[in-house]
Scaffold this motif. Structure first.
Motif, mmCIF file in Angstrom:
data_model
loop_
_atom_site.group_PDB
_atom_site.id
_atom_site.type_symbol
_atom_site.label_atom_id
_atom_site.label_comp_id
_atom_site.label_asym_id
_atom_site.label_seq_id
_atom_site.Cartn_x
_atom_site.Cartn_y
_atom_site.Cartn_z
ATOM 1 N N GLU A 28 9.256 3.966 4.959
ATOM 2 C CA GLU A 28 7.914 3.401 5.108
ATOM 3 C C GLU A 28 6.932 4.470 5.550
ATOM 4 N N GLY A 29 5.645 4.161 5.351
ATOM 5 C CA GLY A 29 4.579 5.064 5.772
ATOM 6 C C GLY A 29 3.221 4.430 5.542
ATOM 7 N N SER A 30 2.208 5.042 6.118
ATOM 8 C CA SER A 30 0.834 4.552 5.998
ATOM 9 C C SER A 30 0.090 5.305 4.907
ATOM 10 N N PHE A 31 -0.809 4.591 4.238
ATOM 11 C CA PHE A 31 -1.621 5.210 3.193
ATOM 12 C C PHE A 31 -2.643 6.157 3.799
ATOM 13 N N VAL A 32 -2.896 7.243 3.074
ATOM 14 C CA VAL A 32 -4.013 8.138 3.365
ATOM 15 C C VAL A 32 -4.960 8.065 2.175
ATOM 16 N N SER A 33 -6.239 8.132 2.468
ATOM 17 C CA SER A 33 -7.259 8.078 1.421
ATOM 18 C C SER A 33 -7.328 9.408 0.697
ATOM 19 N N LEU A 34 -7.438 9.336 -0.613
ATOM 20 C CA LEU A 34 -7.580 10.559 -1.407
ATOM 21 C C LEU A 34 -8.903 10.490 -2.169
ATOM 22 N N ALA A 35 -8.893 10.142 -3.447
ATOM 23 C CA ALA A 35 -10.140 10.085 -4.203
ATOM 24 C C ALA A 35 -11.040 8.940 -3.738
ATOM 25 N N HIS A 36 -10.431 7.876 -3.214
ATOM 26 C CA HIS A 36 -11.187 6.718 -2.712
ATOM 27 C C HIS A 36 -10.487 6.182 -1.474
ATOM 28 N N GLY A 37 -11.244 5.542 -0.618
ATOM 29 C CA GLY A 37 -10.683 4.995 0.615
ATOM 30 C C GLY A 37 -9.527 4.046 0.349
ATOM 31 N N THR A 38 -8.389 4.311 0.961
ATOM 32 C CA THR A 38 -7.197 3.483 0.807
ATOM 33 C C THR A 38 -6.484 3.406 2.143
ATOM 34 N N THR A 39 -6.199 2.174 2.590
ATOM 35 C CA THR A 39 -5.468 1.977 3.842
ATOM 36 C C THR A 39 -4.370 0.943 3.624
#
Length: 171
Positions: free
Chosen positions: A63-74
């Motif tokens: 498991e892990g948390s999302f990081v935003s790249l081209a667009h905000g993602t959580t």
């Protein structure tokens, strides 16, 4: 005596220009999908076998948390096993919608470079069905997960990652 010359009207040219402008705008809407920025799809998938009755045997593999790249993602990504089925589960996902979004498992760890995943997408899990909420995405039986380091929300049209989550093993 004054000579007045009238410019020749070219109705065919005006029509052609209007048609060309409409075609270019139509193609832009199709290709870039700007309407997707204002449209969100929300999912509320429960873990299979956990609603009502006896709870299923759920094992979280990573498991892990999302990081935003081209667009905000959580949100959170997890790979879970439930009664012999392996799922990629997104919980509390919140990402911008976009054209042709798909989900991949990648051998690349999450990074701040949205194009870093282009050559490391190892398993295509299909279209992202919703850009918000809780989703279950089935991982094919027999899929080799030994090289998987992250889950990626990928825009195929523009070859860029919207967001990625490192998938660290859970002990």
């Amino acid at each position: 005596m004054q000579v007045v010359t009238k410019a020749k009207q070219r109705p065919g040219l005006t029509t052609a220009v209007v048609i060309a402008v409409v075609a270019v705008i139509g193609f832009g809407i199709f290709w870039f999908g700007p309407q997707k920025l204002f449209l969100s799809e929300t999912a509320s998938d429960a873990l299979p076998g956990t609603q009502g009755g006896a709870a299923a045997d759920v094992t979280t593999l990573s498991e892990g948390s999302f990081v935003s790249l081209a667009h905000g993602t959580t949100g959170t990504a997890r790979i879970v096993e439930i009664d012999g089925t392996t799922l990629l589960r997104f919980e509390d996902l919140d990402s911008l919608n976009g054209p042709d979004l798909v989900v991949y498992l990648s051998s690349q760890a999450a990074t701040d470079d949205p194009s870093a995943f282009a050559d490391t997408l190892v398993l295509d899990l299909g279209a992202l069905e919703a850009n918000q909420g809780d989703l279950n995405i089935e991982i094919p039986v027999g899929a080799d997960l030994s090289e998987v380091r992250s889950a990626v929300i990928w825009c195929r049209r523009f070859t860029v990652a919207f967001g990625a989550a490192d998938l660290a093993p859970v002990s």
